[in-house]
Design a protein around this motif. Sequence first.
Motif, mmCIF file in Angstrom:
data_model
loop_
_atom_site.group_PDB
_atom_site.id
_atom_site.type_symbol
_atom_site.label_atom_id
_atom_site.label_comp_id
_atom_site.label_asym_id
_atom_site.label_seq_id
_atom_site.Cartn_x
_atom_site.Cartn_y
_atom_site.Cartn_z
ATOM 1 N N ALA A 121 0.833 -1.208 0.000
ATOM 2 C CA ALA A 121 0.000 0.000 0.000
ATOM 3 C C ALA A 121 0.872 1.264 0.000
ATOM 4 C CB ALA A 121 -0.975 -0.042 1.174
ATOM 5 N N GLY A 122 0.782 2.089 1.061
ATOM 6 C CA GLY A 122 1.580 3.306 1.103
ATOM 7 C C GLY A 122 3.071 3.040 1.023
ATOM 8 N N GLY A 123 3.516 1.916 1.578
ATOM 9 C CA GLY A 123 4.919 1.520 1.463
ATOM 10 C C GLY A 123 5.289 1.170 0.039
ATOM 11 N N PHE A 124 4.349 0.581 -0.679
ATOM 12 C CA PHE A 124 4.549 0.280 -2.097
ATOM 13 C C PHE A 124 4.679 1.578 -2.890
ATOM 14 C CE2 PHE A 124 2.774 -0.941 -6.310
ATOM 15 C CZ PHE A 124 3.697 -1.915 -6.650
ATOM 16 N N GLY A 125 3.848 2.566 -2.548
ATOM 17 C CA GLY A 125 3.951 3.854 -3.205
ATOM 18 C C GLY A 125 5.285 4.512 -2.946
ATOM 19 N N LEU A 126 5.787 4.421 -1.720
ATOM 20 C CA LEU A 126 7.096 4.983 -1.397
ATOM 21 C C LEU A 126 8.188 4.317 -2.213
ATOM 22 C CD1 LEU A 126 8.842 6.840 0.329
ATOM 23 C CD2 LEU A 126 8.765 5.118 2.152
ATOM 24 N N LEU A 127 8.112 3.013 -2.358
ATOM 25 C CA LEU A 127 9.057 2.296 -3.204
ATOM 26 C C LEU A 127 9.027 2.820 -4.628
ATOM 27 C CD1 LEU A 127 10.844 -0.080 -4.188
ATOM 28 C CD2 LEU A 127 8.786 -1.516 -4.108
ATOM 29 N N CYS A 128 7.833 3.126 -5.136
ATOM 30 C CA CYS A 128 7.685 3.510 -6.543
ATOM 31 C C CYS A 128 8.138 4.927 -6.847
ATOM 32 C CB CYS A 128 6.242 3.297 -6.993
ATOM 33 S SG CYS A 128 5.826 1.551 -7.253
ATOM 34 N N VAL A 129 8.516 5.712 -5.836
ATOM 35 C CA VAL A 129 9.104 7.022 -6.124
ATOM 36 C C VAL A 129 10.614 7.017 -5.901
ATOM 37 C CG1 VAL A 129 7.016 8.367 -5.752
ATOM 38 C CG2 VAL A 129 8.502 7.875 -3.803
ATOM 39 N N SER A 130 11.194 5.846 -5.709
ATOM 40 C CA SER A 130 12.654 5.758 -5.601
ATOM 41 C C SER A 130 13.258 5.788 -7.004
ATOM 42 C CB SER A 130 13.055 4.461 -4.890
ATOM 43 O OG SER A 130 12.695 3.326 -5.673
ATOM 44 N N ASP A 131 14.522 6.199 -7.071
ATOM 45 C CA ASP A 131 15.244 6.192 -8.348
ATOM 46 C C ASP A 131 15.832 4.822 -8.645
ATOM 47 O OD1 ASP A 131 15.040 9.072 -9.013
ATOM 48 O OD2 ASP A 131 16.168 9.304 -7.156
ATOM 49 N N VAL A 132 16.249 4.140 -7.595
ATOM 50 C CA VAL A 132 16.823 2.795 -7.725
ATOM 51 C C VAL A 132 16.204 1.934 -6.635
ATOM 52 C CG1 VAL A 132 18.920 1.406 -7.757
ATOM 53 C CG2 VAL A 132 19.004 3.786 -8.546
ATOM 54 N N ALA A 133 15.719 0.754 -7.009
ATOM 55 C CA ALA A 133 15.098 -0.150 -6.035
ATOM 56 C C ALA A 133 15.799 -1.503 -6.067
ATOM 57 C CB ALA A 133 13.616 -0.328 -6.326
ATOM 58 N N ILE A 134 16.212 -1.950 -4.883
ATOM 59 C CA ILE A 134 16.817 -3.270 -4.710
ATOM 60 C C ILE A 134 15.886 -4.067 -3.802
ATOM 61 C CG2 ILE A 134 18.907 -4.533 -4.074
ATOM 62 C CD1 ILE A 134 20.310 -1.726 -3.953
ATOM 63 N N CYS A 135 15.496 -5.257 -4.235
ATOM 64 C CA CYS A 135 14.521 -6.045 -3.472
ATOM 65 C C CYS A 135 14.996 -7.481 -3.330
ATOM 66 C CB CYS A 135 13.158 -6.041 -4.165
ATOM 67 S SG CYS A 135 12.463 -4.390 -4.403
ATOM 68 N N THR A 136 14.650 -8.074 -2.205
ATOM 69 C CA THR A 136 14.947 -9.491 -2.026
ATOM 70 C C THR A 136 13.896 -10.334 -2.737
ATOM 71 O OG1 THR A 136 13.712 -9.561 0.048
ATOM 72 C CG2 THR A 136 16.077 -9.124 0.201
ATOM 73 N N GLU A 137 14.268 -11.551 -3.065
ATOM 74 C CA GLU A 137 13.367 -12.437 -3.803
ATOM 75 C C GLU A 137 12.079 -12.716 -3.035
ATOM 76 O OE1 GLU A 137 15.611 -15.926 -4.665
ATOM 77 O OE2 GLU A 137 16.774 -14.977 -6.277
ATOM 78 N N ASP A 138 12.176 -12.822 -1.697
ATOM 79 C CA ASP A 138 10.999 -13.192 -0.917
ATOM 80 C C ASP A 138 10.217 -11.979 -0.394
ATOM 81 O OD1 ASP A 138 12.782 -12.304 0.955
ATOM 82 O OD2 ASP A 138 12.580 -14.030 2.306
ATOM 83 N N ALA A 139 10.603 -10.782 -0.779
ATOM 84 C CA ALA A 139 9.848 -9.599 -0.352
ATOM 85 C C ALA A 139 8.450 -9.640 -0.950
ATOM 86 C CB ALA A 139 10.575 -8.325 -0.789
#
Length: 271
Positions: A121-139
């Motif tokens: 939700a809001g955390g997903f939106g925060l992720l989507c305004v980053s310039d570079v996103a690094i995520c773990t496979e199980d996130a």
Amino acid sequence: MSEFASKYETLLLRRERSRLYVTLNRPEVKNALNPTLIGELRAVFGILRDRRDIKVVILRGAGGTFCAGADLKNMEQSITERRPGERDPIALNNREYGTFLEMVNTTPQVVVAAVEGYAIAGGFGLLCVSDVAICTEDAGFAMSETAIGIVPAQIAPFVAARIGVPQTRHLALTAARFKGPEAQRLGIAHHLVKDSAALDAKLEEILKQIDRCAPLANALTKAVVMKVGSEPLSSVLDFAADRFAEARRSPEAAEGLRAFAEKRQPKWVTE
């Protein structure tokens, strides 16, 4: 020059050279967003707008979770009376999160999101305004608002800008939950790693890449890219030409060209 507070109630800040690590620090509720957390984040990014000594901001969540969205307990208690002739206070409160996301989206610094656990939700939106996103496979990820009867009002435009309207419609209208590989396929995550240890290693690799880039040049480049699709191409190109001239006349460009000729690293690489 504005300074950051010495201590925050819901954030942990750590400065390392030109890097600022901003950690959401409500691990007991998976870093859910409440007014205090959003307010403190807005204050930090308000200061960052005028801080040229900071080149990159790293967003992360304490306790192994990025951000599980809004604190629903707080939302249940947030209904206030609507007065005739006035805009609904719920709308005004909701709009504040969009204002915050705009701040992050347009901040001159490079924003790197390091995501593990959940970005919902809001955390997903925060992720989507980053310039570079690094995520773990199980996130885990989701635009989960419609599943509880509300609207992803402030995050949807930023998600659509990230991955396009058709994919956003699918995620928002199904409240679909998905993991890291799908986030990378959709273009939400730029880098996919196995676990938290690999996340740390990839983060350091990305930060070293950003170290090579000049701060002003990055800020001006980001400003140019942010106009694409929102203004006529000719206007964007005019704006870009002016930003090129601004960069070319700066001490940064003089140092960069001199360093290239002298076959050495520019001074900003180690600052």
